[in-house]
Design a protein around this motif. Structure first.
Motif, mmCIF file in Angstrom:
data_model
loop_
_atom_site.group_PDB
_atom_site.id
_atom_site.type_symbol
_atom_site.label_atom_id
_atom_site.label_comp_id
_atom_site.label_asym_id
_atom_site.label_seq_id
_atom_site.Cartn_x
_atom_site.Cartn_y
_atom_site.Cartn_z
ATOM 1 N N GLU A 36 0.819 -1.222 0.000
ATOM 2 C CA GLU A 36 0.000 0.000 0.000
ATOM 3 C C GLU A 36 0.847 1.264 0.000
ATOM 4 O O GLU A 36 1.593 1.511 0.949
ATOM 5 C CB GLU A 36 -0.900 0.029 1.247
ATOM 6 C CG GLU A 36 -1.899 -1.106 1.332
ATOM 7 C CD GLU A 36 -2.932 -1.041 0.216
ATOM 8 O OE1 GLU A 36 -3.336 0.083 -0.163
ATOM 9 O OE2 GLU A 36 -3.305 -2.111 -0.287
ATOM 10 N N LYS A 38 -0.106 4.215 0.577
ATOM 11 C CA LYS A 38 -0.436 5.125 1.679
ATOM 12 C C LYS A 38 0.192 4.708 3.009
ATOM 13 O O LYS A 38 0.379 5.525 3.895
ATOM 14 C CB LYS A 38 -1.955 5.296 1.813
ATOM 15 C CG LYS A 38 -2.693 4.026 2.173
ATOM 16 C CD LYS A 38 -4.163 4.342 2.456
ATOM 17 C CE LYS A 38 -5.013 3.122 2.733
ATOM 18 N NZ LYS A 38 -4.409 1.921 3.250
ATOM 19 N N HIS A 68 1.162 12.784 -1.936
ATOM 20 C CA HIS A 68 1.389 11.917 -0.771
ATOM 21 C C HIS A 68 2.302 12.602 0.230
ATOM 22 O O HIS A 68 2.114 12.530 1.433
ATOM 23 C CB HIS A 68 2.040 10.595 -1.205
ATOM 24 C CG HIS A 68 1.099 9.666 -1.871
ATOM 25 N ND1 HIS A 68 0.373 8.722 -1.168
ATOM 26 C CD2 HIS A 68 0.738 9.546 -3.154
ATOM 27 C CE1 HIS A 68 -0.381 8.057 -2.022
ATOM 28 N NE2 HIS A 68 -0.182 8.529 -3.229
ATOM 29 N N LYS A 72 1.820 13.497 4.103
ATOM 30 C CA LYS A 72 2.716 12.827 5.063
ATOM 31 C C LYS A 72 4.142 13.356 4.848
ATOM 32 O O LYS A 72 4.945 12.742 4.124
ATOM 33 C CB LYS A 72 2.657 11.320 4.795
ATOM 34 C CG LYS A 72 3.394 10.454 5.771
ATOM 35 C CD LYS A 72 3.138 8.994 5.375
ATOM 36 C CE LYS A 72 3.721 8.011 6.320
ATOM 37 N NZ LYS A 72 3.372 6.638 5.971
#
Ligand code: SAH
Ligand code: SF4
Ligand code: F3S
Length: 436
Positions: A36, A38, A68, A72
């Motif tokens: 993943e 994420k 992304h 983050k």
């Protein structure tokens, strides 16, 4: 630092193996793989630059990661491989969300650089070439191989051939062969782990020079107990020696398949490509290989639309298809690669012509592949079982010595075993059979 890592891989089998090794080396430092995006704390884009399209894929994937990173900010983004080598520091200037740019001779440094970026938040670009590539000697842990019964092994890296269209010599560097003792040690290690098939990798394995010639290396591997199949890629037609042909005559573990890119069937185009063989000598080579191993199967790479390729040149290419009757053919539209000799020739075949030639060529090949597959019906072949079929949960699939994919009903427990299968049906890109 530890966390989760996801690697996107583009390009050739060499890059697949590099990614396996990167996962394995990162795991030693506490990074576990994740599927993943994420969930990832580190994302690596392992890139290919061989055609413009591959390059664009890498760049657009990198572009998507910007969002992304915004969500983050601790995410570490690395670009590795051939695009990283080609563009270097310039990539970071265009895309400042990239933390690490790592060239093809520097991959062993990834775990340390990830930690350095984590600690100091300072981006790095390392793209120097060197005379020895430590990553060639990295052996991926058994857990990181996608198929425990098959091991891919680097025997060399780089290329000295300078085919005029090709960027590989510029992004992988000059040919460097790995010492034969290290290769044989690695084969023995894999044999102890239960590996049955060894797949040797290099941009041009025939010119291997790591203390012995390539056919001699094959003979040594052939003598290692537990190894039942040997394959290799890629071979340049100009370097297939009589001794290598003799290996196909003599070595039963050497699989009955060779990938032999021909690129074009026109002598004029081959000359402009700097390939050092002709239409005739290529067909002669195929005949000598068939003579040594009558059930030999062939695959190849070819491109259409090289500068000044006329219809007559293209017809010469089609003639090779008809004469050789490849099982599999990888066909591409020529695209200009910056810095190559052919880039000076311009790109004078209109894209519509390239598309049309590719269509004609692929239609012809499709017919040949299905005809070749039909000829296998009724035959019985040893199949090394690779896994469960994705389409049908009761079926498993594997490969014959001549590299055809066969689907058949069988137990999962057979994965990694060699079983005898009778072919009952031919599909466009595979065969169907039953255990015999
Ligand atoms: N070392 C291998 C593979 C090289 S790259 C070999 O020499 O065969 C894989 C394939 O990409 C090549 O065989 C060629 O068909 C294709 N290719 C390389 N450069 C290209 C270009 N500029 N445009 C289109 N296809 C290309
Ligand atoms: Fe590229 Fe030619 Fe080398 Fe293959 S042999 S990698 S096509 S330069
Ligand atoms: Fe691509 Fe580099 Fe392999 S350019 S084909 S990933 S050697």
């Amino acid at each position: 630092m530890n966390g989760r890592v996801k690697i996107f891989t583009y390009g050739c089998q060499m890059n697949d193996l590099d990614s396996q090794k990167l996962y394995s080396e990162l795991a030693k430092k506490g990074f576990l793989p994740t599927e993943e995006t994420k969930d990832a704390d580190v994302i690596v884009i392992n890139t290919c630059s061989v055609r413009q399209k591959a390059y664009e894929k890498a760049i657009s994937n990198l572009g998507r990661l910007k969002a992304h990173k915004r969500v983050k900010p601790s995410l570490i983004i690395a670009i590795t491989g051939c695009v990283a080598q080609q563009e270097g520091e310039g990539l970071r200037e265009r895309m400042p969300h990239i933390d690490i740019v790592l060239g093809t001779h520097q991959l062993h440094r990834l775990p340390d650089l990830v930690n350095r970026v984590h600690r100091h938040s300072l981006p790095v670009a390392e793209t120097a070439f060197s005379d020895c590539i430590p990553f060639l000697d990295t052996i991926p842990g058994a857990a990181f191989s996608n198929q425990p019964h098959r091991a891919y092994i680097n025997i060399m890296q780089g290329c000295d051939n300078y085919c005029s269209y090709c960027i590989v010599p510029y992004v992988r560097g000059r040919e460097i062969s790995r010492d034969y003792r290290k290769i044989l040690d690695e084969v023995r290690l894999h044999a102890r782990r239960g590996v049955k098939e060894i797949f040797l990798l290099g941009q041009n394995v025939n010119s291997y020079q790591g203390g012995m010639a390539f056919p001699e290396l094959l003979r040594h591997i052939h003598g290692i107990e537990g190894i039942e199949r040997i394959r290799f890629t890629t071979s340049h037609p100009k370097d297939v020696s009589d001794d290598l042909i003799a290996c196909f005559r003599d070595m039963e573990k050497l699989c009955s398949h060779i990938h032999l890119p021909f690129q074009s069937g026109s002598d004029k185009v081959l000359k402009a490509m700097n390939r050092h063989y002709t239409h005739r000598s290529y067909l002669d080579l195929i005949a000598r290989l068939r003579d040594a191993r009558p059930d030999m199967a062939f695959s190849a790479d070819v491109m259409v639309g090289f500068p000044d390729e006329r219809d007559v040149d293209f017809r010469d290419t089609l003639d090779i298809l008809e004469s050789v009757r490849f099982d599999v053919l990888y066909s591409f539209k020529y695209s200009v690669r910056p810095g190559t000799a052919a880039a000076e020739l311009g790109d004078n075949i209109p894209v519509e012509d390239k598309v049309e030639r590719l269509r004609v060529l692929q239609a012809m090949q499709k017919k040949i592949t299905i005809e070749n597959n039909r000829r296998r019906i009724g035959g019985t072949y040893a199949v090394l079982v690779d896994g469960n079929s994705q389409k049908n949960s009761e079926q498993i699939y594997g490969r014959t010595s001549h590299n055809a994919i066969v689907n058949f009903t069988g137990a999962t427990a057979l994965i990694g075993e060699i079983v005898s299968v009778k072919i009952t049906r031919a599909n466009p890109n595979s065969l169907t059979g039953e255990i015999s």
